[in-house]
Motif scaffolding. Sequence first.
Motif, PDB file in Angstrom:
ATOM      1  N   TYR A 172       0.809  -1.224   0.000  1.00 29.11           N
ATOM      2  CA  TYR A 172       0.000   0.000   0.000  1.00 29.11           C
ATOM      3  C   TYR A 172       0.844   1.276   0.000  1.00 29.11           C
ATOM      4  N   GLN A 175       0.628   3.480  -3.081  1.00 30.83           N
ATOM      5  CA  GLN A 175      -0.500   4.408  -3.200  1.00 30.83           C
ATOM      6  C   GLN A 175      -0.276   5.655  -2.337  1.00 30.83           C
ATOM      7  N   ALA A 176       0.211   5.433  -1.114  1.00 25.22           N
ATOM      8  CA  ALA A 176       0.455   6.563  -0.223  1.00 25.22           C
ATOM      9  C   ALA A 176       1.528   7.495  -0.783  1.00 25.22           C
ATOM     10  N   SER A 179       0.085   9.603  -3.421  1.00 28.42           N
ATOM     11  CA  SER A 179      -0.698  10.689  -2.816  1.00 28.42           C
ATOM     12  C   SER A 179       0.220  11.826  -2.377  1.00 28.42           C
ATOM     13  N   ALA A 202      -4.193  12.217   2.532  1.00 28.20           N
ATOM     14  CA  ALA A 202      -3.713  10.846   2.367  1.00 28.20           C
ATOM     15  C   ALA A 202      -4.599   9.860   3.122  1.00 28.20           C
ATOM     16  N   CYS A 205      -7.852   9.398   1.086  1.00 28.44           N
ATOM     17  CA  CYS A 205      -7.630   8.530  -0.072  1.00 28.44           C
ATOM     18  C   CYS A 205      -7.376   7.091   0.358  1.00 28.44           C
ATOM     19  N   ALA A 206      -6.702   6.907   1.494  1.00 26.63           N
ATOM     20  CA  ALA A 206      -6.443   5.556   1.990  1.00 26.63           C
ATOM     21  C   ALA A 206      -7.747   4.860   2.354  1.00 26.63           C
ATOM     22  N   MET A 210      -9.052   1.629   0.427  1.00 27.94           N
ATOM     23  CA  MET A 210      -9.121   0.401   1.215  1.00 27.94           C
ATOM     24  C   MET A 210     -10.518  -0.207   1.195  1.00 27.94           C
ATOM     25  N   CYS A 245     -14.116   1.223   6.344  1.00 31.05           N
ATOM     26  CA  CYS A 245     -13.344   2.115   5.480  1.00 31.05           C
ATOM     27  C   CYS A 245     -14.258   3.025   4.665  1.00 31.05           C
TER      28      CYS A 245
END
Length: 325
Positions: A172, A175-176, A179, A202, A205-206, A210, A245
């Motif tokens: 993951y 992705q972070a 961002s 962030a 978006c996480a 998720m 989430c």
Amino acid sequence: MTSSVTGSSRPVADEPRSAARSARRLRVFSAERAPARIYITYAVLWVLALQSTLALLAPEADWRLGGSLLAEIATVYLALLFIRVVDEQKDLEYDRVHNPGRPLPRGAIDVRELRIAMALIVVAELALTGWRSPLLVGWLLLVLGYVCFLVLLERWSATVRDRIFVNLLVSYPVQAMLSVHVWLSFREATGTGPGADAVVGALLCAAVFMHFEFARKTGARVLPGATLYSNAVGLRGSIALTVGCALAGVGLALAVVQPWEQDGPALLAGWLPLTALGFLWVGGERFASLRTPTWPPGPAMGYLAWLYLSLFAAALTVLRPEFGG
């Protein structure tokens, strides 16, 4: 002498045909494994939603829908394409057994061509980021380097390769990190954007991503050998993660927009993120009625797309004076 000249010219004549053939094969691969309508849409919505969040948190920023924003969307799209190309090579042995119809195992493309594609993507990424900031270049190269490192990590570690939550923990960050790149682009373009804003964006978006990640890997029953979160934490645990989430994503979006502080059109637009929960309801209803063996990916993707789009729409409405025409 004649035969020598003829012999030496044959590779030159073959090169354009080989390049054209590889280009066609890469187009087929992209259409099948990284459809533009999905990857470009995701890149557009992700960048717009995250930069909308940053603009709402820093209303003094002169955020414009201009060249820098378009370049960042293209940068994120190509990064996603790079990840897809790398994953295709990483999963080759697995796909030969379980997904032999995919382009690489069936011979529709080869590893050499995919690596050429990786090199071309890197060149394009350098062009897209180099004119904006050396920091953007350096951070992007770090992201792409980490993507390649994950291939080696999975080969070295059976734990990373086979334990789904461990794999999520190490994968993951890609992705972070992307961002963070979107935040750096926002900061370079506007001169604003403190670190606290980046953390909020962030996290939002996480949570949204998720929800999609947990949803698509939640199965109604234990399937030995399948990469499902429900295999690891049980059906109830996986559903709790999926729903939690989704709720967190909507909650963070509303906290950023603060529709209760708005009036007129901004008030209505500010509550739009809440309607994304309709996709959560649809997905949950279909899954609970056992019409699908896993949580349906369509509503999960719909939740992601609609929440991002509604966040952008809310930002445009709230910040309309800030765009300066």
